[in-house]
Write a protein that holds these residues in place. Structure first.
Motif, PDB file in Angstrom:
ATOM      1  N   VAL A 234     110.480  22.274  54.595  1.00 31.90           N
ATOM      2  CA  VAL A 234     109.858  22.835  55.783  1.00 31.90           C
ATOM      3  C   VAL A 234     108.883  21.809  56.330  1.00 31.90           C
ATOM      4  N   ALA A 235     109.017  21.496  57.611  1.00 30.90           N
ATOM      5  CA  ALA A 235     108.115  20.530  58.230  1.00 30.90           C
ATOM      6  C   ALA A 235     106.748  21.177  58.425  1.00 30.90           C
ATOM      7  N   PRO A 236     105.681  20.473  58.081  1.00 30.33           N
ATOM      8  CA  PRO A 236     104.351  21.052  58.267  1.00 30.33           C
ATOM      9  C   PRO A 236     104.010  21.184  59.753  1.00 30.33           C
ATOM     10  N   LEU A 237     103.344  22.261  60.089  1.00 30.48           N
ATOM     11  CA  LEU A 237     102.936  22.493  61.476  1.00 30.48           C
ATOM     12  C   LEU A 237     101.603  21.820  61.751  1.00 30.48           C
ATOM     13  N   PRO A 238     101.353  21.410  62.985  1.00 30.21           N
ATOM     14  CA  PRO A 238     100.032  20.865  63.323  1.00 30.21           C
ATOM     15  C   PRO A 238      98.965  21.958  63.226  1.00 30.21           C
ATOM     16  N   ALA A 239      97.736  21.543  63.088  1.00 30.76           N
ATOM     17  CA  ALA A 239      96.626  22.494  62.946  1.00 30.76           C
ATOM     18  C   ALA A 239      96.496  23.419  64.155  1.00 30.76           C
TER      19      ALA A 239
ATOM     20  N   VAL B 137      99.309  31.723  65.618  1.00 29.93           N
ATOM     21  CA  VAL B 137     100.107  31.759  66.838  1.00 29.93           C
ATOM     22  C   VAL B 137     100.200  33.185  67.377  1.00 29.93           C
ATOM     23  N   TYR B 138      99.985  33.298  68.675  1.00 26.81           N
ATOM     24  CA  TYR B 138     100.204  34.566  69.378  1.00 26.81           C
ATOM     25  C   TYR B 138     101.470  34.403  70.199  1.00 26.81           C
ATOM     26  N   ILE B 139     102.429  35.305  70.016  1.00 27.92           N
ATOM     27  CA  ILE B 139     103.683  35.230  70.753  1.00 27.92           C
ATOM     28  C   ILE B 139     103.613  36.206  71.915  1.00 27.92           C
TER      29      ILE B 139
ATOM     30  N   ARG C   7     112.649  37.783  66.259  1.00 27.46           N
ATOM     31  CA  ARG C   7     112.555  38.083  64.820  1.00 27.46           C
ATOM     32  C   ARG C   7     112.763  36.814  63.996  1.00 27.46           C
ATOM     33  N   SER C   8     113.761  36.021  64.375  1.00 20.26           N
ATOM     34  CA  SER C   8     114.022  34.763  63.672  1.00 20.26           C
ATOM     35  C   SER C   8     112.874  33.774  63.863  1.00 20.26           C
ATOM     36  N   LEU C   9     112.325  33.732  65.069  1.00 17.94           N
ATOM     37  CA  LEU C   9     111.203  32.835  65.356  1.00 17.94           C
ATOM     38  C   LEU C   9     109.991  33.202  64.509  1.00 17.94           C
ATOM     39  N   ARG C  10     109.659  34.474  64.434  1.00 17.03           N
ATOM     40  CA  ARG C  10     108.521  34.912  63.619  1.00 17.03           C
ATOM     41  C   ARG C  10     108.717  34.537  62.157  1.00 17.03           C
ATOM     42  N   LYS C  11     109.929  34.752  61.661  1.00 14.43           N
ATOM     43  CA  LYS C  11     110.220  34.420  60.263  1.00 14.43           C
ATOM     44  C   LYS C  11     110.093  32.919  60.017  1.00 14.43           C
ATOM     45  N   ALA C  12     110.622  32.104  60.940  1.00 14.98           N
ATOM     46  CA  ALA C  12     110.548  30.649  60.791  1.00 14.98           C
ATOM     47  C   ALA C  12     109.103  30.152  60.847  1.00 14.98           C
TER      48      ALA C  12
ATOM     49  N   ALA D 206     102.595  29.223  59.478  1.00 13.19           N
ATOM     50  CA  ALA D 206     101.798  29.749  60.588  1.00 13.19           C
ATOM     51  C   ALA D 206     101.482  31.220  60.348  1.00 13.19           C
ATOM     52  N   LYS D 207     100.386  31.650  60.919  1.00 11.69           N
ATOM     53  CA  LYS D 207      99.996  33.050  60.864  1.00 11.69           C
ATOM     54  C   LYS D 207     100.245  33.634  62.252  1.00 11.69           C
ATOM     55  N   ILE D 208     101.000  34.727  62.314  1.00 12.80           N
ATOM     56  CA  ILE D 208     101.275  35.392  63.581  1.00 12.80           C
ATOM     57  C   ILE D 208     100.161  36.404  63.805  1.00 12.80           C
ATOM     58  N   VAL D 209      99.401  36.220  64.883  1.00 11.22           N
ATOM     59  CA  VAL D 209      98.268  37.115  65.162  1.00 11.22           C
ATOM     60  C   VAL D 209      98.651  38.104  66.256  1.00 11.22           C
ATOM     61  N   GLU D 210      97.953  39.221  66.285  1.00  7.45           N
ATOM     62  CA  GLU D 210      98.286  40.305  67.207  1.00  7.45           C
ATOM     63  C   GLU D 210      97.528  40.234  68.538  1.00  7.45           C
ATOM     64  N   THR D 211      96.454  39.463  68.587  1.00  5.08           N
ATOM     65  CA  THR D 211      95.692  39.352  69.831  1.00  5.08           C
ATOM     66  C   THR D 211      95.589  37.884  70.244  1.00  5.08           C
ATOM     67  N   ARG D 212      95.517  37.671  71.538  1.00  7.07           N
ATOM     68  CA  ARG D 212      95.409  36.309  72.072  1.00  7.07           C
ATOM     69  C   ARG D 212      94.082  35.654  71.676  1.00  7.07           C
TER      70      ARG D 212
END
Length: 115
Positions: free
Chosen positions: A22-27, A32-34, A45-50, A56-62
């Motif tokens: 897995v390639a490391p993500l930049p800081a 990430v807020y989608i 769904r696939s994007l969130r899993k990847a 990365a942490k998927i957050v619920e608020t901008r």
């Protein structure tokens, strides 16, 4: 049998085969807020899993996000390519289109791109 396994392992090691990591993500993509219309498409769904797999942490608020991934288009189109002599579709062309952009509070990391 054991010799065969050893030979196969030696061949795989010598040809440069290795598991994909897995390639490391930049800081800036740590949290990430989608932002999208329908969060339940197969792509999202696939994007969130990847993103989670990459760390990365998927957050619920901008407000909690270090980056915003905006998906402005996520659609599937189907076009008839050929029909039978009874005028029934026989072949289709299926196209899946996604348009996205990535930004932070201060800058746009990726301008809108269509895939």
């Amino acid at each position: 049998m054991r010799n065969l396994c050893l030979v196969l392992c030696a061949l795989l090691a010598s040809c440069g085969f290795h598991r994909q990591g897995v390639a490391p993500l930049p800081a800036s993509l740590h949290a990430v807020y989608i932002e999208a219309g329908d969060p339940y498409t197969d792509f999202q769904r696939s994007l969130r899993k990847a993103l989670k797999t990459a760390g990365a942490k998927i957050v619920e608020t901008r407000a909690d996000a270090t980056a915003v991934l905006g998906i402005s288009q996520d659609e599937t189109m189907r076009t008839v390519l050929s029909v039978s002599k009874l005028n029934k579709p026989r072949e289709y062309e299926v196209t899946y289109t996604v348009t996205y952009a990535v930004s932070t509070d201060s800058a746009q990391l990726l301008p809108p791109q269509t895939v």
